[in-house]
Design a protein around this motif. Sequence first.
Motif, mmCIF file in Angstrom:
data_model
loop_
_atom_site.group_PDB
_atom_site.id
_atom_site.type_symbol
_atom_site.label_atom_id
_atom_site.label_comp_id
_atom_site.label_asym_id
_atom_site.label_seq_id
_atom_site.Cartn_x
_atom_site.Cartn_y
_atom_site.Cartn_z
ATOM 1 N N SER A 17 63.411 47.380 68.971
ATOM 2 C CA SER A 17 64.561 47.567 69.854
ATOM 3 C C SER A 17 65.629 48.491 69.276
ATOM 4 O O SER A 17 66.546 48.868 69.996
ATOM 5 N N HIS B 253 58.329 44.641 58.472
ATOM 6 C CA HIS B 253 59.022 44.737 59.751
ATOM 7 C C HIS B 253 60.085 45.826 59.739
ATOM 8 O O HIS B 253 60.401 46.378 60.768
ATOM 9 N N THR C 207 68.093 47.860 67.690
ATOM 10 C CA THR C 207 69.423 47.263 67.625
ATOM 11 C C THR C 207 69.531 46.090 66.668
ATOM 12 O O THR C 207 70.626 45.621 66.408
ATOM 13 N N ASP C 208 68.412 45.607 66.162
ATOM 14 C CA ASP C 208 68.511 44.466 65.264
ATOM 15 C C ASP C 208 68.587 44.922 63.809
ATOM 16 O O ASP C 208 68.512 46.106 63.518
ATOM 17 N N GLY C 209 68.743 44.000 62.921
ATOM 18 C CA GLY C 209 68.991 44.314 61.524
ATOM 19 C C GLY C 209 67.811 44.841 60.743
ATOM 20 O O GLY C 209 67.985 45.308 59.622
ATOM 21 N N ASP C 210 66.608 44.811 61.295
ATOM 22 C CA ASP C 210 65.473 45.275 60.509
ATOM 23 C C ASP C 210 64.953 46.653 60.936
ATOM 24 O O ASP C 210 63.891 47.078 60.517
ATOM 25 N N ASN D 61 72.047 53.819 65.672
ATOM 26 C CA ASN D 61 70.709 53.258 65.490
ATOM 27 C C ASN D 61 69.703 54.219 66.122
ATOM 28 O O ASN D 61 70.078 55.291 66.593
ATOM 29 N N THR E 57 61.286 43.984 66.373
ATOM 30 C CA THR E 57 61.499 43.861 67.816
ATOM 31 C C THR E 57 61.342 45.192 68.537
ATOM 32 O O THR E 57 61.357 45.236 69.754
#
Length: 165
Positions: free
Chosen positions: A96, A25, A98-101, A129, A94
Amino acid sequence: MLRSSRSVGMAAALVAAFMLATAAHAGDPIKCQKEIAKDFSKYVQAKTKALKKCREGIVKGTPNTCPDTTATAKIAKAETKMRVGIGKQCGGATKSCTDGDAVALAGIGWTMGTCPNFENGACTNPITNCNGIADCLACVGEAAVDQAIGLYYDNLVAGEFGTGS
C-alpha cells in the motif's frame, strides 16, 4: 538443563525467523527501483501509443477527438498498472506504500520531498511514500507525452486531413 537450552534455541530460531520475515516484507530497494523504471517506461509507451493512434485517425480524416474514449481507457489502464506494480515492489507487506514497512525513500533515491516537475508545469505533489512517486511519475509522464505528441501533430494543417495531399 537440556530442556532449557532447547527452549533457548527454539526461541532464538523463532526470533531469527520473525526478523527475516519482517525484513522480507520491507522490500528490496533495488527491486523497487527497477520496478519504478520498468512501470514508468511502460506507462509512457502506452500513453504515447494511445495518443498517436487517435491523432493519426484525425490526420487520416476520421472524425475524432483526441483523446477519445478508447485512448482514455488505455491510458487509465496503463497508469493503474504502473501504480499497482510500484505498490507491489515498494509498498511492503500490504503493498500500500502507506504503512511502516514500505521501502524507505532514502534507500531508492527519492528524498527530494516534492515532485521535481516538468517544464514548469503542475507536477509538484509531495513525495512521502511510493504513492507520491507514482503520482509524480504519472504527472511528469503525462506532461512529457502530451508535449511530444503536440510537437508531432499540432502544426499539421487540419484542412488537409483526409485529402490525400
